[in-house]
Structures are given as structure tokens and as C-alpha cells.
Design a protein around this motif. Structure first.
Motif, PDB file in Angstrom:
ATOM      1  N   LYS A 379      25.491  34.912  30.425  1.00 56.04           N
ATOM      2  CA  LYS A 379      25.288  35.395  31.786  1.00 56.04           C
ATOM      3  C   LYS A 379      26.640  35.870  32.298  1.00 56.04           C
ATOM      4  N   GLU A 380      26.652  36.932  33.086  1.00 56.79           N
ATOM      5  CA  GLU A 380      27.928  37.438  33.577  1.00 56.79           C
ATOM      6  C   GLU A 380      27.880  37.704  35.073  1.00 56.79           C
ATOM      7  N   PHE A 381      29.059  37.634  35.682  1.00 60.46           N
ATOM      8  CA  PHE A 381      29.235  37.960  37.091  1.00 60.46           C
ATOM      9  C   PHE A 381      30.341  39.003  37.203  1.00 60.46           C
ATOM     10  N   VAL A 382      30.099  40.023  38.001  1.00 58.39           N
ATOM     11  CA  VAL A 382      31.072  41.096  38.226  1.00 58.39           C
ATOM     12  C   VAL A 382      31.434  41.118  39.698  1.00 58.39           C
ATOM     13  N   PHE A 383      32.718  41.223  39.989  1.00 58.50           N
ATOM     14  CA  PHE A 383      33.165  41.308  41.374  1.00 58.50           C
ATOM     15  C   PHE A 383      34.462  42.102  41.439  1.00 58.50           C
ATOM     16  N   ARG A 384      34.814  42.514  42.627  1.00 53.61           N
ATOM     17  CA  ARG A 384      36.005  43.337  42.800  1.00 53.61           C
ATOM     18  C   ARG A 384      36.937  42.692  43.822  1.00 53.61           C
ATOM     19  N   VAL A 385      38.225  42.841  43.557  1.00 48.33           N
ATOM     20  CA  VAL A 385      39.250  42.345  44.467  1.00 48.33           C
ATOM     21  C   VAL A 385      40.104  43.524  44.904  1.00 48.33           C
ATOM     22  N   THR A 386      40.198  43.735  46.193  1.00 48.10           N
ATOM     23  CA  THR A 386      41.009  44.825  46.737  1.00 48.10           C
ATOM     24  C   THR A 386      42.134  44.246  47.577  1.00 48.10           C
ATOM     25  N   GLU A 387      43.239  44.975  47.613  1.00 48.04           N
ATOM     26  CA  GLU A 387      44.354  44.560  48.451  1.00 48.04           C
ATOM     27  C   GLU A 387      44.074  44.952  49.896  1.00 48.04           C
ATOM     28  N   GLN A 388      44.538  44.115  50.786  1.00 43.68           N
ATOM     29  CA  GLN A 388      44.360  44.439  52.201  1.00 43.68           C
ATOM     30  C   GLN A 388      45.302  45.587  52.562  1.00 43.68           C
ATOM     31  N   PHE A 389      44.705  46.712  52.944  1.00 43.89           N
ATOM     32  CA  PHE A 389      45.500  47.907  53.220  1.00 43.89           C
ATOM     33  C   PHE A 389      46.116  47.845  54.619  1.00 43.89           C
ATOM     34  N   PRO A 390      47.334  48.371  54.756  1.00 45.39           N
ATOM     35  CA  PRO A 390      47.924  48.439  56.097  1.00 45.39           C
ATOM     36  C   PRO A 390      47.097  49.382  56.968  1.00 45.39           C
ATOM     37  N   ASN A 391      46.887  48.987  58.203  1.00 44.90           N
ATOM     38  CA  ASN A 391      46.033  49.774  59.089  1.00 44.90           C
ATOM     39  C   ASN A 391      46.873  50.810  59.840  1.00 44.90           C
ATOM     40  N   VAL A 392      47.197  51.900  59.130  1.00 42.79           N
ATOM     41  CA  VAL A 392      47.996  52.966  59.760  1.00 42.79           C
ATOM     42  C   VAL A 392      47.124  53.731  60.751  1.00 42.79           C
ATOM     43  N   GLU A 393      47.785  54.377  61.711  1.00 43.39           N
ATOM     44  CA  GLU A 393      47.038  55.074  62.758  1.00 43.39           C
ATOM     45  C   GLU A 393      46.719  56.513  62.370  1.00 43.39           C
ATOM     46  N   LYS A 394      47.637  57.155  61.631  1.00 37.99           N
ATOM     47  CA  LYS A 394      47.477  58.572  61.334  1.00 37.99           C
ATOM     48  C   LYS A 394      47.402  58.808  59.832  1.00 37.99           C
ATOM     49  N   ILE A 395      46.821  59.956  59.476  1.00 36.25           N
ATOM     50  CA  ILE A 395      46.766  60.363  58.073  1.00 36.25           C
ATOM     51  C   ILE A 395      48.087  61.032  57.726  1.00 36.25           C
ATOM     52  N   PRO A 396      48.853  60.459  56.788  1.00 26.00           N
ATOM     53  CA  PRO A 396      50.171  61.036  56.476  1.00 26.00           C
ATOM     54  C   PRO A 396      50.057  62.340  55.696  1.00 26.00           C
ATOM     55  N   ASN A 397      51.072  63.202  55.823  1.00 26.93           N
ATOM     56  CA  ASN A 397      51.061  64.472  55.083  1.00 26.93           C
ATOM     57  C   ASN A 397      52.190  64.561  54.066  1.00 26.93           C
TER      58      ASN A 397
END
Length: 477
Positions: A379-397
Motif C-alpha cells: 500500500k502506498e501514500f503520496v503527498f507533497r511538501v511545499t515551502e512557505q513562499f514569501p507573500n510579496v505584494e507585486k509581480i517582479p520584472n
């Protein structure tokens, strides 16, 4: 005159001898208040006095007689006879066993001697049962619920024949049964006696083997019976080998509630010819059955597994990991001597073979549990771990992937990242799509190679329920 005197002396001696040959036996004193016998215990004591001990001959036996269930000794049963001459002192204690067919609330015993002959008065009455079957049994094919149409009824029965999975009390003709209806979580009322029960009132019902005032483990599972409030309702399916079951043992039998006709389905597809109350299978899957109850119908479901063991994991499918934090994933399983293997991004994590894993980095994780004893399965279990991203205000260019940990990746507002179902597309100056995802991880560019100096890319961010954002990104090295 001399002859008269001799005759008189002889008569006196005979009279004295007759008196001395009598014995009186006192009322038996029981060493128990009720006798709940079984294969594992069937030994009881009774104590009594008798007088005079000298009156007993060397051939005397003490006998214990058992009355019928009402205390009557018209046709007593001998349950013990002492060896000749073995009991010579008073008080005496005898040990006996009860017949395996005994069942009643008012038995009595009495003691008799053979030489000289004498009989005691009867003992106090006592309840006595031999629990020939003293294990839980099943009713309604172990289905925990049932339904009857309004104005109709539902028949509950004790399952038979018996077998390894069910020691049916119906295998023992001497037994009788009582049916009960729950009135609360801890109380119930007697409904009726018999091998079956016709239910006309909604409620929770169960059966017990009738061992009177003796406590017993001979009781059934509980069945919740409802009256259909509409033309269609729901019930349940049972698996004879449990769920999960071991496919290596052989097929399991799926059972539905009683009805007039049946149709079985697997994974939503009708099973041709599967029109009985029971269906045998050795395949895992989502099974259902439609039961025609006459004036209404019932649908039952079961998600059948054939791995032979249960397992669970204490992490969600998607987990967010803060900087410096450790996430521990732990598996709980009923597998026999389980083996564990953990994976990150489909690559085996060397040395990680325990039931838990400490996680400090984002990625796609998997654990496989293997049972090699008994039912060989996994039997198997699959899951994902993501890093908590910084909550920036603007989309950088601007992005500068030079390894200085400053603007190394294109970090966009959290509302557009993983879990938001936002589509993120990045296109190069030649119009080629280099990224297209609905699960952006704030990780672009990864392994980006380019020949131009400070190349320009274009992005299109399309949120699920919001305005599309467009712009450019200059990659500076």
C-alpha cells in the motif's frame, strides 16, 4: 422362663442394630449461587453433614441427584457417585460437573446414601446453564444496517451455517435465543424469542443466546433498521473476509440486505448476471448493489480492498513547510512485520526504512508499506511538501539567478502560487513556452541556459476567478 429371657435379649439386640444402621443426611450447602458452566469451567462443590458416621458400611456410596429445571425430582439425574467407602467423616464435600444440556433458573440437588439408604432434603434452587457456544455470532450477514418500506417489515435472522468466521449458535439444537432492541447506548428491552425476528419498528436490534441470568459472550452484532422515508434509501454491504481482505486466501463474499431482487455494480459498471443477495469476488474496487424491497429500493456501497491490512498516514496530501521547520510524517499500519520505503521526487531516500520520516525540504514524497508475511501485498501514500513562499505584494520584472539568494527565482504573490489553481505561463522572446503550470512553486528559472545578455521573457498569469496579469521578466546574471 430361660427361653423367654433369651428371646427378649435377642429382640433387643436386633432392635438396637436396626437403630444403629440408620443415617441422617443434612440439607446440601452449595458452594456457588449460580452455575454458569462451559468447556473451560465445569467444576462445583457441595458440602453436607450426616450422622452418625459409624452407621455407614464399607460399601456405602454418596450420590448427588439433580432435579429438572423446575426443582422437581420425579425423574432425577445422577451427576456424581462417590467410590464405595471413600466418604467416612462428616461434614463432607463432593465435587461434581453439570450435564452439557443443562439450562434453567430453578435447579436443585439432593444427596443420597446407599448403605444404609438415606436421602437429604433438597438444596436451595439455583440457575444453571452449560454455555456450549460462548463466542460472538453474526446476524443479517454482518450487515450493520437494513431498511424496510413503510407499512412493511424486515426479517432479522441468525446466520448459519457456522464456519471459521462465524461460530453460529444454530449449530447447537439445544440453544434458544432472545432478541433485544436498544433504548439507549447502555440499555435495551427484550422483544421476542426465536431464531429470527420480524421487525416492524425502526431501531437498533441484536440477539443473545439464552443463558438466563448467566453472563455470556454469545451475542450478535447490532443492526440499525430504518423505515424508508422515500422510494430510495441507502444501506451497507458486508465482506465475509473483512475489508481489507487478503486476496491470496481466496475470494470474499459481498452481502447485501434482504430484498426481492438485486443488481450488482463494480466501479459504476453493471455486473452481468450478478443478481443475487451475495456476490463473490477477488478484485478490489468500488462495489454497489441496488436492492428492490418491493414498494421501495435501497442502494449499498463498499470500497473493497484486498491488501490484507489497513494503513494510514498523519499528513495531508499538500503540506506547507516554513523555513527552518521539520515536518514528521508517520504511518500507522496493521500489516504483519511491515517494511517501509520512502521516496522523494520518485527517488528512493537511502536509509529511510522506518514508519516515520523527518522532512526539511519541499518535494513530492511517497511511502510504500509492504507485508510479506501472510498476505503479500503493498500500500502506498503520496503527498507533497511545499515551502512557505514569501507573500510579496507585486509581480517582479527582474530575476538574477546567480546563487546569492537574492532574486534567484521569480517570486510572485502567494495568491498566484501552488494551491491557488492559477495558470502561470512564461514565454521567451521567440514565442516558445518555457513554463506552463497550474501549480507554480516560485522556482523559475531552474536549469535555465541562455546565450543572450539579459534575455527578456514574458509572463501570463491567469487566476481561476480573477483578472489576467501580463508583463515581462528580465533575467540578469
Amino acid at each position: 422362663m430361660k427361653n423367654f429371657t433369651l428371646i427378649t435379649l435377642m429382640l433387643c439386640a436386633f432392635t438396637l442394630s436396626s437403630v444403629n444402621a440408620q443415617v441422617v443426611i443434612g440439607k446440601p450447602n452449595l458452594g456457588f449461587t449460580q452455575a454458569c458452566a462451559s468447556e473451560s469451567f465445569n467444576t462445583y462443590n457441595v458440602t453436607f453433614v450426616f450422622s452418625p458416621p459409624a452407621a455407614l458400611t464399607g460399601s456405602n456410596q454418596f450420590i448427588i441427584e439433580l432435579s429438572d429445571e423446575t426443582g422437581d425430582f420425579a425423574t432425577p439425574t445422577v451427576i456424581y457417585s462417590s467410590p464405595a467407602g471413600s466418604v467416612t467423616t462428616s461434614p463432607a464435600t463432593l465435587t461434581f460437573s453439570l450435564p452439557t444440556t443443562i439450562a434453567g433458573e430453578a435447579f436443585k440437588i439432593r444427596i443420597k446414601s446407599t448403605s444404609p439408604a438415606a436421602t437429604s432434603s433438597s438444596s436451595d434452587s439455583f440457575a444453571a446453564y452449560y454455555k456450549i457456544q460462548d463466542t460472538p455470532f453474526t446476524i443479517n450477514n454482518l450487515i450493520e444496517s437494513a431498511v424496510f418500506c413503510s407499512g412493511d417489515s424486515y426479517l432479522l435472522t441468525i446466520d448459519n451455517p457456522g464456519g471459521p468466521m462465524n461460530d453460529s449458535p444454530l449449530q447447537y439444537p439445544s440453544l434458544t435465543f432472545n432478541w433485544f432492541k436498544e433504548t439507549s447506548e447502555t440499555t435495551s428491552v427484550f422483544v421476542a424469542s426465536g431464531q429470527s425476528l420480524e421487525v416492524t419498528e425502526a431501531g437498533t436490534y441484536f440477539a443473545e443466546t439464552n443463558y438466563g441470568t448467566c453472563t455470556s459472550n454469545s451475542f450478535s452484532n447490532k443492526v440499525v433498521i430504518t423505515e424508508a422515508a422515500s422510494s430510495e434509501t441507502n444501506t451497507s454491504i458486508s465482506s465475509s473476509l473483512g475489508n481489507p481482505y487478503c486476496h491470496e486466501i481466496g475470494p470474499t463474499i459481498l452481502s447485501s440486505i434482504q430484498g426481492e431482487s438485486y443488481q450488482w455494480f463494480k466501479d459504476g459498471e453493471q455486473i452481468n448476471g450478478a443478481t443475487d443477495q451475495m456476490y463473490e469476488t477477488n478484485e478490489a474496487g468500488a462495489y454497489s448493489v441496488i436492492v428492490d424491497l418491493g414498494d421501495c429500493s435501497a442502494t449499498a456501497l463498499i470500497d473493497l480492498e484486498n491488501s490484507g491490512f489497513n494503513s494510514s498516514i498523519d499528513v495531508a496530501e499538500i503540506n506547507e513547510l516554513e523555513e527552518g521547520e521539520t515536518l514528521t510524517a508517520t504511518v500507522t499500519t496493521t500489516a504483519i512485520s511491515p517494511q517501509f520505503q520512502w521516496f522523494k521526487d520518485e527517488v528512493t531516500i537511502a536509509g529511510e526504512t522506518n514508519s516515520s520520516l523527518d522532512i526539511t525540504a519541499s518535494g513530492n514524497y511517497k511511502v510504500i508499506i509492504t507485508q510479506n508475511i501472510g498476505c503479500s501485498s503493498t500500500k502506498e501514500f503520496v503527498f507533497r511538501v511545499t515551502e512557505q513562499f514569501p507573500n510579496v505584494e507585486k509581480i517582479p520584472n527582474i530575476v538574477s539567478p546567480n546563487g546569492d539568494n537574492i532574486n534567484d527565482t521569480w517570486i510572485i504573490p502567494k495568491e498566484f502560487t501552488s494551491g491557488s489553481e492559477t495558470q502561470v505561463m512564461i514565454i521567451n522572446s521567440q514565442g516558445k513556452t518555457v513554463l506552463n503550470t497550474n501549480d507554480y512553486q516560485n522556482n523559475w528559472p531552474e536549469n535555465l541556459s541562455f546565450k543572450d545578455v539579459n534575455p527578456v521573457y514574458f509572463y501570463i498569469i491567469t487566476p481561476k476567478n480573477s483578472q489576467t496579469r501580463k508583463g515581462s521578466i528580465t533575467v540578469v546574471k
